[in-house]
Motif scaffolding. Structure first.
Motif, short mmCIF file in Angstrom:
data_model
loop_
_atom_site.label_atom_id
_atom_site.label_comp_id
_atom_site.label_asym_id
_atom_site.label_seq_id
_atom_site.Cartn_x
_atom_site.Cartn_y
_atom_site.Cartn_z
N MET A 162 0.84 -1.20 0.00
CA MET A 162 0.00 0.00 0.00
C MET A 162 0.87 1.24 0.00
O MET A 162 1.98 1.24 0.54
N GLU A 163 0.34 2.29 -0.58
CA GLU A 163 1.10 3.53 -0.71
C GLU A 163 0.21 4.74 -0.43
O GLU A 163 -1.00 4.68 -0.65
N TRP A 164 0.85 5.80 0.03
CA TRP A 164 0.22 7.11 0.09
C TRP A 164 0.94 8.04 -0.88
O TRP A 164 2.17 8.09 -0.89
N TYR A 165 0.17 8.73 -1.69
CA TYR A 165 0.66 9.75 -2.59
C TYR A 165 0.06 11.09 -2.19
O TYR A 165 -0.92 11.15 -1.47
N ARG A 166 0.64 12.15 -2.70
CA ARG A 166 0.04 13.47 -2.53
C ARG A 166 0.23 14.29 -3.80
O ARG A 166 1.16 14.05 -4.58
N GLN A 167 -0.68 15.24 -3.97
CA GLN A 167 -0.62 16.12 -5.13
C GLN A 167 -1.02 17.52 -4.72
O GLN A 167 -2.16 17.74 -4.28
N ALA A 168 -0.10 18.45 -4.89
CA ALA A 168 -0.37 19.85 -4.63
C ALA A 168 -0.80 20.52 -5.93
O ALA A 168 -0.48 20.02 -7.02
N PRO A 169 -1.50 21.64 -5.86
CA PRO A 169 -1.95 22.33 -7.08
C PRO A 169 -0.78 22.64 -8.01
O PRO A 169 0.24 23.17 -7.58
N GLY A 170 -0.94 22.28 -9.28
CA GLY A 170 0.08 22.56 -10.27
C GLY A 170 1.28 21.63 -10.23
O GLY A 170 2.23 21.82 -10.99
N GLU A 171 1.24 20.65 -9.33
CA GLU A 171 2.36 19.73 -9.19
C GLU A 171 1.96 18.32 -9.61
O GLU A 171 0.77 17.99 -9.68
N GLN A 172 2.97 17.50 -9.87
CA GLN A 172 2.70 16.09 -10.18
C GLN A 172 2.42 15.32 -8.89
O GLN A 172 2.88 15.71 -7.81
N ARG A 173 1.67 14.26 -9.03
CA ARG A 173 1.42 13.40 -7.87
C ARG A 173 2.73 12.71 -7.48
O ARG A 173 3.45 12.20 -8.35
N GLU A 174 3.04 12.72 -6.18
CA GLU A 174 4.30 12.15 -5.73
C GLU A 174 4.07 11.11 -4.65
O GLU A 174 3.15 11.22 -3.83
#
Length: 114
Positions: free
Chosen positions: A34-46
């Motif tokens: 399992m993984e957690w990703y995050r995505q900020a506005p204007g950024e790629q999902r990391e």
């Protein structure tokens, strides 16, 4: 049908903590990484953090090492992300993901104020 539902996001001050949860249905998380990703506005999902299914070995992005902890509760079919010492740059929509699959949650917003 696989469903992943995240919760626990919100607004917190810099230095504060939040605990995200990802509850699964239609799939036994104990059999998957399992993984957690995050995505900020204007950024790629990391990728933020991951945990193996077999030995619960974890991995983290350098930016969150020592502050975030991923864990799994197989009995509850849930994965958590404990986030401490939060910084404004941690603000993003956070998603849980079943490793090597197309299964994603809908995301939960985390906002850290300065």
């Amino acid at each position: 049908q696989v469903q992943l539902v995240e919760s626990g996001g919100g607004l917190v001050q810099s230095g504060g903590s939040l605990r995200l949860s990802c509850k699964a249905s239609g799939i036994m998380l104990s059999a998957y990484g399992m993984e957690w990703y995050r995505q900020a506005p204007g950024e790629q999902r990391e990728l933020v953090a991951g945990i193996n299914w077999s030995n619960s070995k974890t991995n983290y992005a350098d930016s969150v090492k020592g502050r975030f902890t991923i864990s799994r509760d197989n009995a509850m079919n849930t994965v958590h992300l404990q986030m401490n010492s939060l910084k404004p740059e941690d603000s993003a929509v956070y998603y849980c993901h079943v490793r090597s699959s197309d299964h994603w949650g809908q995301g939960t917003q985390v906002t850290v104020s300065a």
